[in-house]
Design an enzyme around this catalytic site. Sequence first.
Site, short mmCIF file in Angstrom:
data_model
loop_
_atom_site.label_atom_id
_atom_site.label_comp_id
_atom_site.label_asym_id
_atom_site.label_seq_id
_atom_site.Cartn_x
_atom_site.Cartn_y
_atom_site.Cartn_z
N SER A 245 0.78 -1.24 0.00
CA SER A 245 0.00 0.00 0.00
C SER A 245 0.81 1.29 0.00
O SER A 245 0.23 2.38 -0.06
CB SER A 245 -0.97 0.00 1.18
OG SER A 245 -2.01 -0.91 0.92
N TYR B 249 -10.43 2.54 6.45
CA TYR B 249 -9.51 2.17 5.38
C TYR B 249 -10.17 1.23 4.37
O TYR B 249 -10.77 0.22 4.76
CB TYR B 249 -8.29 1.50 5.98
CG TYR B 249 -7.11 1.40 5.05
CD1 TYR B 249 -6.11 2.36 5.09
CD2 TYR B 249 -7.00 0.34 4.17
CE1 TYR B 249 -5.01 2.26 4.25
CE2 TYR B 249 -5.91 0.24 3.33
CZ TYR B 249 -4.93 1.20 3.37
OH TYR B 249 -3.85 1.11 2.54
N SER B 250 -10.07 1.55 3.09
CA SER B 250 -10.65 0.70 2.06
C SER B 250 -9.79 0.74 0.81
O SER B 250 -9.61 1.81 0.20
CB SER B 250 -12.07 1.15 1.71
OG SER B 250 -12.58 0.42 0.62
N ASN B 251 -9.26 -0.40 0.41
CA ASN B 251 -8.48 -0.47 -0.82
C ASN B 251 -9.29 -0.07 -2.04
O ASN B 251 -8.74 0.40 -3.04
CB ASN B 251 -7.96 -1.90 -1.00
CG ASN B 251 -6.88 -2.25 0.01
OD1 ASN B 251 -5.77 -1.76 -0.05
ND2 ASN B 251 -7.22 -3.12 0.95
N GLY C 256 2.90 -0.87 3.86
CA GLY C 256 2.06 -1.78 3.10
C GLY C 256 2.33 -3.25 3.36
O GLY C 256 3.42 -3.63 3.75
#
Length: 388
Positions: free
Chosen positions: A105, A201-203, A342
């Site tokens: 990330s 948090y969201s990809n 990440g």
Amino acid sequence: MREQTGHRTPSTGRRSGGRRGGLAAAAAVAAAIVTAGVLVPVTASAAARPDSVQHGLNALVRDGQPAALATVRGGDGRTRTYTAGVGDLATGAKVPKDGQVRIGSNTKTFVAVVVLQLVGEGKIGLDDKVDTHLPGLLHGDGIDGRRITVRQLLQHTSGLPDYGPYISDDEIAHRYFEPRDLVDIALKHKAEFEPGNRWSYSNTNYVLAGLIIQKVTGRPLAEEIDRRVVQRIGLRHTYFPAPGDKSIREPHPKGYRVMAAGELRDSTQVDPSAGGAAGQMISTNSDVNRFFTALLGGDLLEPAQLAEMRTTVPVGDTGAHYGLGLMSRKLSCGGVYWGHGGDIVGYETRGGVTDDGRRAANIAVTSIPAEISGTRRVEAVVDTALCR
């Protein structure tokens, strides 16, 4: 995909059994104005002297990490590289100094930089609705692209569900995903909250940001990152893998996945497309340090856009704060450091740059710790490196 920032958040996506795997993001570290230093490998004589960073890496290996790598720029302006453990459990090969790893990330910060460059060029507005650029794409239970802004995507305040918990580790390793496949997985689930109401948090947010970049520029995301960031600041060991490219180009330690019985399985060769704009890139500790140094030093963004990036919201009650693809965290010695971090199957990275720009550190380990306490130990080495 698993998100974690050294603390538990509502969207960690941890599966049964408490183990974390896959791609995640992190928040750990980084940022300000550090000038590039010369890499100084730790020699035998240097290693013979007490060194808190080396001790920290050795402890990570004792705790079960196959390998740990670090690149640290100290207050004296020198950059030192460190390794511990073995680069290949099957052969016992040494860990390559400053070897390439999957940076998960940290990719989000690269994507955020490109979006903010396009903001500076007048091609995107931070308060544009997603529907302005991707009409009709976002719809579902509590989800409406006419109500979510670009800023909310970059800051994880959109309320969009994260697709990561709904992809298995085997899928992450072997299946190719188009970006819209990832969005479709997320849209099967209910929105977490009304846009702008809180942080989670969201990809999915960054996959959408990558699609917006491609729509606005008419070019592939990988090309825009390479042209606008990688080439611009001379990152020689950083790239966005092509579709289907499971390899890591340069010398690298092998990455491992922790299985249910504690077995370590070689997971170096994976299809990184499950990460996409949220976590697909490959780099080295030294290049990650150089990237965050250049970013916070004003080499990639105009002052107005950099100020937007550094405008943060609290990450729950953790003391950490999240801006636009950039995070600040407190140091035990006072002050903060800026960066990201990440996880992606096989690798975890944490690091950052102090707010005064004098020190930078990035740590990589070659498996995602099975428990959050393992990640905290990695982050503790970052703190040691930046505070010593």
